[in-house]
Design an enzyme around this catalytic site. Structure first.
Site, short mmCIF file in Angstrom:
data_model
loop_
_atom_site.label_atom_id
_atom_site.label_comp_id
_atom_site.label_asym_id
_atom_site.label_seq_id
_atom_site.Cartn_x
_atom_site.Cartn_y
_atom_site.Cartn_z
N PRO A 11 0.79 -1.23 0.00
CA PRO A 11 0.00 0.00 0.00
C PRO A 11 0.83 1.28 0.00
O PRO A 11 1.87 1.36 0.65
CB PRO A 11 -0.82 -0.11 1.30
CG PRO A 11 -0.05 -1.04 2.16
CD PRO A 11 0.59 -2.02 1.22
N ASN A 12 0.32 2.23 -0.75
CA ASN A 12 0.85 3.59 -0.87
C ASN A 12 2.08 3.68 -1.75
O ASN A 12 2.53 4.80 -2.07
CB ASN A 12 1.13 4.21 0.52
CG ASN A 12 -0.10 4.23 1.39
OD1 ASN A 12 -1.11 4.81 1.00
ND2 ASN A 12 -0.07 3.57 2.53
N ARG A 19 5.26 10.69 -2.49
CA ARG A 19 4.91 10.51 -1.08
C ARG A 19 6.17 10.62 -0.21
O ARG A 19 7.14 9.89 -0.44
CB ARG A 19 4.31 9.12 -0.95
CG ARG A 19 4.23 8.55 0.41
CD ARG A 19 4.20 7.02 0.30
NE ARG A 19 3.96 6.43 1.56
CZ ARG A 19 4.38 5.21 1.91
NH1 ARG A 19 5.05 4.46 1.06
NH2 ARG A 19 4.11 4.74 3.09
N TYR A 24 11.42 8.47 1.07
CA TYR A 24 11.39 7.43 0.03
C TYR A 24 12.03 7.86 -1.29
O TYR A 24 12.12 7.03 -2.21
CB TYR A 24 9.94 6.99 -0.21
CG TYR A 24 9.29 6.41 1.03
CD1 TYR A 24 9.76 5.21 1.58
CD2 TYR A 24 8.24 7.06 1.68
CE1 TYR A 24 9.19 4.68 2.73
CE2 TYR A 24 7.65 6.52 2.82
CZ TYR A 24 8.14 5.34 3.35
OH TYR A 24 7.57 4.81 4.48
N ASN A 75 8.10 -5.67 -1.43
CA ASN A 75 8.06 -4.58 -0.45
C ASN A 75 6.62 -4.55 0.07
O ASN A 75 5.74 -3.99 -0.57
CB ASN A 75 8.44 -3.24 -1.07
CG ASN A 75 8.48 -2.13 -0.03
OD1 ASN A 75 7.96 -2.30 1.08
ND2 ASN A 75 9.06 -1.00 -0.38
N ALA A 78 3.32 -1.16 4.67
CA ALA A 78 2.79 -1.22 6.05
C ALA A 78 2.35 -2.63 6.46
O ALA A 78 2.38 -2.96 7.65
CB ALA A 78 1.63 -0.24 6.20
N GLU A 99 12.70 -9.68 0.98
CA GLU A 99 11.92 -8.54 1.49
C GLU A 99 12.74 -7.27 1.32
O GLU A 99 13.92 -7.24 1.69
CB GLU A 99 11.63 -8.80 2.97
CG GLU A 99 10.93 -7.69 3.71
CD GLU A 99 10.75 -8.04 5.20
OE1 GLU A 99 10.96 -9.22 5.60
OE2 GLU A 99 10.44 -7.11 5.97
N HIS A 101 12.83 -2.97 1.80
CA HIS A 101 12.30 -1.69 2.28
C HIS A 101 13.20 -0.57 1.77
O HIS A 101 14.43 -0.66 1.90
CB HIS A 101 12.23 -1.64 3.81
CG HIS A 101 11.35 -2.72 4.34
ND1 HIS A 101 9.98 -2.67 4.26
CD2 HIS A 101 11.65 -3.92 4.91
CE1 HIS A 101 9.48 -3.78 4.77
NE2 HIS A 101 10.46 -4.55 5.15
N ARG A 108 13.60 4.03 12.24
CA ARG A 108 12.33 4.75 12.31
C ARG A 108 11.53 4.33 13.54
O ARG A 108 12.09 3.77 14.48
CB ARG A 108 11.57 4.52 10.99
CG ARG A 108 12.38 5.04 9.78
CD ARG A 108 11.64 4.85 8.48
NE ARG A 108 10.40 5.62 8.46
CZ ARG A 108 9.44 5.46 7.53
NH1 ARG A 108 9.59 4.55 6.57
NH2 ARG A 108 8.35 6.20 7.58
C1 DQA Z 1 8.47 0.70 3.62
C2 DQA Z 1 8.59 0.88 5.13
C3 DQA Z 1 7.25 0.64 5.81
O1 DQA Z 1 7.38 0.79 7.22
C4 DQA Z 1 6.23 1.64 5.32
O2 DQA Z 1 4.96 1.36 5.88
C5 DQA Z 1 6.16 1.72 3.84
C6 DQA Z 1 7.37 1.56 3.03
C7 DQA Z 1 9.78 1.07 2.90
O3 DQA Z 1 9.89 0.72 1.71
O4 DQA Z 1 10.67 1.70 3.47
O5 DQA Z 1 5.10 2.00 3.27
O6 DQA Z 1 8.20 -0.67 3.35
#
Ligand code: DQA
Length: 145
Positions: A11-12, A19, A24, A75, A78, A99, A101, A108
């Site tokens: 998501p997002n 964003r 990011y 990725n 959340a 995985e 990020h 964080r």
């Molecule tokens: C994320 C880190 C997550 O905590 C966050 O909710 C994201 C992006 C990252 O790519 O750094 O949406 O996965």
């Protein structure tokens, strides 16, 4: 064996580039796809990048990967920190799972320090920006030979 690597985004991440760019970056998912293809193509693999804001859709794609993909780079955004369902889905997939990020989640908020997905992942990359995806693709190419 399938020659496709799924690059799954939660998501997002459709808003990557717009964003919170201070966290990011300004690059987009199209840039991620290009970087990943640049690594996969010479190794004889293709990438299929997907993004969804709907958890059930993500689970359906992981089930599809059982037949269609050799490896998953994910990725989970959340859902990393919340989703047992995603973990269970990944447990049904037999190939390599990495995985990724973009940000360094360990630097964080505390709620980002725990990952359900890490219980299944063969490797975890955090904090290397979108280059982390390309490194994950490199790793699955070498694992798959
Ligand atoms: C994320 C880190 C997550 O905590 C966050 O909710 C994201 C992006 C990252 O790519 O750094 O949406 O996965």
């Amino acid at each position: 064996m399938s020659k496709t690597i799924y690059i799954l985004n939660g998501p997002n991440l459709n808003l990557l580039g717009q964003r919170q760019p201070e966290i990011y970056g300004r690059e987009t998912l199209a840039d991620v796809e290009r970087l990943c293809a640049d690594v996969a193509t010479p190794a004889g693999f293709s990438v299929r990048l997907m993004q969804t804001n709907h958890e059930g859709q993500m689970i359906d794609w992981i089930h599809a990967a059982r037949l269609e993909a050799a490896a998953i780079v994910i990725n989970p955004a959340a859902w990393t920190h919340t989703s047992v369902a995603l973990l269970d889905a990944l447990h049904t997939f037999e190939g390599p799972v990495i995985e990724v990020h973009i940000s360094n989640v360990h630097k964080r908020e505390e709620f980002r320090h725990h990952s359900y997905v890490s219980l299944r992942a063969d490797g975890v990359i955090a904090g290397l920006g979108i280059e982390g995806y390309a490194l994950a693709v490199r790793r699955v190419c070498s694992l798959l030979g």
